[in-house]
Design a protein around this motif. Structure first.
Motif, short mmCIF file in Angstrom:
data_model
loop_
_atom_site.label_atom_id
_atom_site.label_comp_id
_atom_site.label_asym_id
_atom_site.label_seq_id
_atom_site.Cartn_x
_atom_site.Cartn_y
_atom_site.Cartn_z
N GLU A 1 -7.30 14.30 18.54
CA GLU A 1 -7.62 12.12 18.64
C GLU A 1 -7.63 12.16 17.42
N CYS A 2 -6.48 12.84 16.91
CA CYS A 2 -5.78 12.13 15.83
C CYS A 2 -4.31 11.32 16.01
N LEU A 3 -3.58 11.06 14.47
CA LEU A 3 -2.81 9.92 14.24
C LEU A 3 -1.52 11.07 14.77
N ARG A 4 -0.21 11.00 15.40
CA ARG A 4 0.55 11.77 15.37
C ARG A 4 0.93 11.60 14.25
N LEU A 5 1.31 10.45 13.31
CA LEU A 5 2.14 11.10 11.62
C LEU A 5 1.14 11.76 11.11
N SER A 6 -0.22 12.39 11.54
CA SER A 6 -0.88 13.08 10.72
C SER A 6 -0.64 14.99 10.81
N ALA A 7 -0.50 14.46 12.08
CA ALA A 7 0.33 16.19 12.43
C ALA A 7 1.62 16.14 12.14
N ARG A 8 2.09 17.90 11.31
CA ARG A 8 3.99 18.60 12.26
C ARG A 8 3.53 19.38 12.88
N PRO A 9 5.58 20.04 12.84
CA PRO A 9 5.22 20.99 13.37
C PRO A 9 5.36 22.41 12.20
N ILE A 10 4.86 23.41 12.26
CA ILE A 10 5.74 24.10 11.78
C ILE A 10 5.69 25.79 11.93
N LEU A 11 6.80 26.38 11.75
CA LEU A 11 6.65 27.33 12.33
C LEU A 11 6.27 27.79 13.67
N HIS A 12 6.62 27.04 14.64
CA HIS A 12 6.28 27.94 16.70
C HIS A 12 4.74 27.79 16.10
N ALA A 13 3.81 25.76 15.43
CA ALA A 13 2.56 25.44 15.78
C ALA A 13 2.88 23.79 15.38
N VAL A 14 2.22 23.21 15.22
CA VAL A 14 1.75 22.28 14.96
C VAL A 14 0.31 22.09 14.42
N VAL A 15 0.69 21.79 13.33
CA VAL A 15 -0.69 22.17 12.49
C VAL A 15 -1.29 20.09 12.24
N HIS A 16 -2.50 20.02 11.80
CA HIS A 16 -2.72 19.10 11.08
C HIS A 16 -3.37 19.49 9.67
N PRO A 17 -2.46 18.95 8.75
CA PRO A 17 -3.21 19.56 7.31
C PRO A 17 -4.61 18.58 7.11
N PRO A 18 -4.91 18.08 7.45
CA PRO A 18 -6.07 16.66 6.55
C PRO A 18 -7.22 18.20 7.22
N THR A 19 -7.23 18.47 8.05
CA THR A 19 -8.73 19.06 8.89
C THR A 19 -8.46 20.74 8.78
N ASN A 20 -6.70 20.82 8.59
CA ASN A 20 -6.36 22.32 9.02
C ASN A 20 -6.23 22.73 10.51
N ARG A 21 -6.46 21.97 11.45
CA ARG A 21 -5.94 22.53 12.16
C ARG A 21 -4.58 22.98 12.65
N ARG A 22 -5.03 23.73 14.41
CA ARG A 22 -3.95 24.60 14.04
C ARG A 22 -3.17 24.97 15.53
N LEU A 23 -2.57 24.38 16.14
CA LEU A 23 -1.93 25.09 17.73
C LEU A 23 -0.90 25.36 17.90
N GLY A 24 -0.21 26.62 18.66
CA GLY A 24 0.93 27.25 19.07
C GLY A 24 1.41 26.66 19.53
N TYR A 25 2.71 26.66 20.04
CA TYR A 25 3.51 25.95 21.20
C TYR A 25 2.88 26.40 22.40
N GLY A 26 2.72 28.01 22.26
CA GLY A 26 2.70 28.22 24.31
C GLY A 26 0.60 27.15 24.12
N GLU A 27 0.05 27.23 23.22
CA GLU A 27 -1.29 26.66 23.89
C GLU A 27 -1.35 24.89 24.39
N LEU A 28 0.61 24.78 23.88
CA LEU A 28 0.04 23.05 23.20
C LEU A 28 1.91 23.21 25.11
N ALA A 29 2.01 23.75 25.08
CA ALA A 29 3.50 23.71 26.43
C ALA A 29 2.51 22.90 27.73
#
Length: 125
Positions: free
Chosen positions: A70-98
């Motif tokens: 529930e964040c703005l897509r512009l605040s999330a970014r891909p980094i080596l097989h995962a999407v991260v949300h730097p403001p909150t340090n959340r991370r989800l792998g591509y497999g978890e999001l597929a």
């Protein structure tokens, strides 16, 4: 070339970890039309298509993560097989999001200006 260059292009756009990529070569079959790969035909014919496919998949993975967080897509970014949300340090792998990403409408994705994997030498050749 087809076993490395085109997957590298998709991996670049996905911001995937090339060390984690496994390539299974399909067998040729006349039902699938022209499968000529000599003279870099496949790269010349499909480079832009594969970039667009990778960019679209990346965008959809980011959207899936942003919806989950529930964040703005512009605040999330891909980094080596995962999407991260730097403001909150959340991370989800591509497999978890597929699965969530596959349920989203397919947008027209953007293309990055700098490729990092497809210009490099590969040990998978």
């Amino acid at each position: 070339m087809i076993r490395t260059t085109l997957p590298m292009v998709v991996a670049d756009e996905l911001d995937a970890d090339w060390k984690r990529i496994k390539i299974d070569q399909a067998i040729g079959d006349p039902r699938y039309g022209d499968q000529n790969t000599d003279g870099s035909h496949s790269v010349r014919s499909f480079f832009d298509v594969m970039r667009q496919a990778g960019a679209t998949a990346r965008f959809m993975l980011i959207l899936a993560a942003a919806e989950k967080w529930e964040c703005l897509r512009l605040s999330a970014r891909p980094i080596l097989h995962a999407v991260v949300h730097p403001p909150t340090n959340r991370r989800l792998g591509y497999g978890e999001l597929a699965t969530a990403a596959s349920k989203l409408p397919v947008p027209s994705g953007g293309i990055r200006s700098k490729l990092q994997i497809s210009g490099a030498t590969s040990a998978k050749e």
